[in-house]
Design an enzyme around this catalytic site. Sequence first.
Site, PDB file in Angstrom:
ATOM      1  N   ASN A 246       0.844  -1.192   0.000  1.00  0.00           N
ATOM      2  CA  ASN A 246       0.000   0.000   0.000  1.00  0.00           C
ATOM      3  C   ASN A 246       0.876   1.236   0.000  1.00  0.00           C
ATOM      4  O   ASN A 246       1.999   1.186   0.512  1.00  0.00           O
ATOM      5  CB  ASN A 246      -0.840   0.041   1.283  1.00  0.00           C
ATOM      6  CG  ASN A 246      -2.069  -0.821   1.189  1.00  0.00           C
ATOM      7  OD1 ASN A 246      -2.660  -0.942   0.129  1.00  0.00           O
ATOM      8  ND2 ASN A 246      -2.449  -1.410   2.292  1.00  0.00           N
ATOM      9  N   PHE A 359      -7.464   4.321  11.836  1.00  0.00           N
ATOM     10  CA  PHE A 359      -7.350   5.351  10.802  1.00  0.00           C
ATOM     11  C   PHE A 359      -8.183   4.915   9.603  1.00  0.00           C
ATOM     12  O   PHE A 359      -8.392   3.720   9.394  1.00  0.00           O
ATOM     13  CB  PHE A 359      -5.891   5.531  10.369  1.00  0.00           C
ATOM     14  CG  PHE A 359      -5.187   6.589  11.162  1.00  0.00           C
ATOM     15  CD1 PHE A 359      -4.806   6.343  12.469  1.00  0.00           C
ATOM     16  CD2 PHE A 359      -4.931   7.838  10.607  1.00  0.00           C
ATOM     17  CE1 PHE A 359      -4.174   7.320  13.214  1.00  0.00           C
ATOM     18  CE2 PHE A 359      -4.304   8.830  11.344  1.00  0.00           C
ATOM     19  CZ  PHE A 359      -3.928   8.576  12.651  1.00  0.00           C
ATOM     20  N   LYS A 373     -16.814   2.506   9.520  1.00  0.00           N
ATOM     21  CA  LYS A 373     -15.658   1.740  10.001  1.00  0.00           C
ATOM     22  C   LYS A 373     -15.573   1.777  11.516  1.00  0.00           C
ATOM     23  O   LYS A 373     -15.253   0.782  12.163  1.00  0.00           O
ATOM     24  CB  LYS A 373     -14.400   2.364   9.393  1.00  0.00           C
ATOM     25  CG  LYS A 373     -13.412   1.350   8.923  1.00  0.00           C
ATOM     26  CD  LYS A 373     -12.390   1.960   8.003  1.00  0.00           C
ATOM     27  CE  LYS A 373     -12.807   1.848   6.547  1.00  0.00           C
ATOM     28  NZ  LYS A 373     -11.796   2.335   5.624  1.00  0.00           N
TER      29      LYS A 373
HETATM   30  O1  C5P Z   1     -10.535  -1.659   6.890  1.00  0.00           O
HETATM   31  P1  C5P Z   1      -9.720  -0.501   6.489  1.00  0.00           P
HETATM   32  O2  C5P Z   1      -8.421  -0.892   5.898  1.00  0.00           O
HETATM   33  O3  C5P Z   1     -10.396   0.501   5.654  1.00  0.00           O
HETATM   34  O4  C5P Z   1      -9.453   0.255   7.886  1.00  0.00           O
HETATM   35  C1  C5P Z   1      -8.339   1.053   8.105  1.00  0.00           C
HETATM   36  C2  C5P Z   1      -7.872   0.863   9.514  1.00  0.00           C
HETATM   37  O5  C5P Z   1      -7.772  -0.524   9.806  1.00  0.00           O
HETATM   38  C3  C5P Z   1      -6.507   1.426   9.781  1.00  0.00           C
HETATM   39  O6  C5P Z   1      -6.466   1.856  11.114  1.00  0.00           O
HETATM   40  C4  C5P Z   1      -5.599   0.238   9.550  1.00  0.00           C
HETATM   41  O7  C5P Z   1      -4.398   0.349  10.301  1.00  0.00           O
HETATM   42  C5  C5P Z   1      -6.429  -0.899  10.047  1.00  0.00           C
HETATM   43  N1  C5P Z   1      -6.221  -2.182   9.374  1.00  0.00           N
HETATM   44  C6  C5P Z   1      -5.603  -3.220  10.043  1.00  0.00           C
HETATM   45  N2  C5P Z   1      -5.456  -4.445   9.434  1.00  0.00           N
HETATM   46  C7  C5P Z   1      -5.908  -4.648   8.174  1.00  0.00           C
HETATM   47  C8  C5P Z   1      -6.526  -3.588   7.474  1.00  0.00           C
HETATM   48  C9  C5P Z   1      -6.673  -2.375   8.096  1.00  0.00           C
HETATM   49  O8  C5P Z   1      -5.176  -3.041  11.179  1.00  0.00           O
HETATM   50  N3  C5P Z   1      -5.733  -5.822   7.603  1.00  0.00           N
END
Ligand code: C5P
Length: 444
Positions: A246, A359, A373
Site C-alpha cells: 500500500n 485510521f 468503520k
Molecule cells: O478496513 P480498512 O483498511 O479501511 O481500515 C483502516 C484501519 O484498519 C486502519 O487503522 C488500519 O491500520 C487498520 N487495518 C488493520 N489491518 C488490516 C486492514 C486495516 O489493522 N488488515
Amino acid sequence: MHAAWGHRTVCGQVWAGLGPFPGKPGNPWAKLGVMDGLQDRKIILGVTGGIAAYKSPDLVRKLAAAGAEVQVVLSAGATQFVGVAALQAVSGKRVRQDLWDPDAEAAMGHIELARWADMILVAPATAHFIANLAGGQAPDLLTTLCVATRAPMVLVPAMNQAMWANSATQANRERLQQRGVRLLGPAFGEQACGDVGPGRMLEPAEIVAELDQQSSAPQQDLAGVRVLITAGPTREPIDPVRYITNRSSGKMGYALAAAAAARGARVTLVSGPVACTCPSGAQCIDVETAEEMYRAVMGEARDADIFIGCAAVADYRPAQAAPQKMKRKDASMSLELVRSPDVLASVAQLSPRPYTVGFAAETQALERNAGSKLKAKGLDLIAANLVGPKMGFDTEDNALLVLWPGGSKRLQRAAKSTLATQLMDLIVGRFKRVPRPIDMTGSD
Ligand code: C5P
C-alpha cells in the site's frame, strides 16, 4: 528491533507544511502556537568540514526564526565549504574559529562561551569531529567547547556512507550516545560524492523541528501509559523479488509515536518498511507482512493501554508466494489472493482491550465511510483523511476528521507532527474518560 538512531530520516517531524520561515529574526511561528521550544535558547552551532556545511546559513536563519540566539563556531575544515560573512550576517554575531584569537577571547573566552550555551549543536558533524569528541580530544575551539561545556550536545552527522558505516565511526557514535550525546540522522539518500546510502545531513527544517520538539517539555500526561502503534505499509510477497503493498510513508504513525513518547508514554511502534527513524523513547519492532504485523501486535496488545492502528495493512496477500522468481510467459496472469488478518479489528475484539484507535484513508464520502468503520470495527475513535494525488500520502501535512461514538472534530490542515499532537490531545482526553477495567487477577 532497532534503536533510536540510524540511517533513516526522521519522519513526521518536518514543519515544511507551514511554509518557509520568514526572513526576520523573532519567532513568528511561536505566535501561531507552534515552535516555541527554542525561544530564547542560547545555541552554539558548531560547523565542521563537510559539504553539507553549505546549508549552515539556512540552519542559522531557521534557528533564529524559531527564537534562538545562535553563536556559530567553525572548524578549520568548515571554512572550505561555507563563508564566514554569510554566517555572520544571519547570526548577527562574530563567527568564532580560533582558540587562540586574543580579540575574541577578550570579549568572551572559550570557557565563558561553553557556559553561555544552553545547547551545543554540531551540524554537519564529520567523522573526524565525532572521533575527536569520542576520544575527548580538544585540538580546536569547537572541540574544546564540547569538552568544557555542561550543556546538552546534539550532533547531526553528515559524511560519505562508507565513512558512516566504518566500524570506528560506529564505535565512536556508540560511545557518544552512551555519554548522553544526541544524534539526529543521518538520513539515507544520494550523496554529494554520488554514493547512495546513510550519511546525508538532515535538512535544516528537520533539525529545527526535532530540536523544538525536544526542547518544548509537553505535559507528562501519558506517564507510564503503554501505547502500541502500527505504522507504514506491509509487503506481501508474490515471489522473492515482487510484492503487493500500500502507499504509506509511515510519517503519521511515527509522528504519533514521537508525540506519545514526548508525553511520557511507554511506546511500542510496530512498523512496516519505511524510511523513518525510530523516535527517541520508543521501542520499534520492524515487520514486513500483515501476518508478521498481526503477530507482533497481538503479542503486545494485551499489555497496552492505548492501541493506534495507523498502518496501511495490505488487505489481501497472494495465497502462495512463489519460491523462485516468476518468469514472464503468458499475455496475462492471475494471482489468487487471500484475506490478511485485520490487525485493528482483532485488537478491538480483545477483552479487556486497550483504548482502540483506527485510521481511515478514504478517496470519497469521508465522514460516512469513517463512521461505518468506527461502528463495524467497534473502535473508540477513528481519524479519517482523504487521500489522492498530493494528498495524505508521503506529504508532510494532512487534515483529519476525527470521529468517536457521539462526537467529532475536524483537525485543520497542518504538519503531521502538529496533527499527531492534536490527535494525542483528543485521545488523552477521551482515554481518561474511559478507564480500562481493573485487572482482578492479581497478575501484573
Ligand atoms: O478496513 P480498512 O483498511 O479501511 O481500515 C483502516 C484501519 O484498519 C486502519 O487503522 C488500519 O491500520 C487498520 N487495518 C488493520 N489491518 C488490516 C486492514 C486495516 O489493522 N488488515
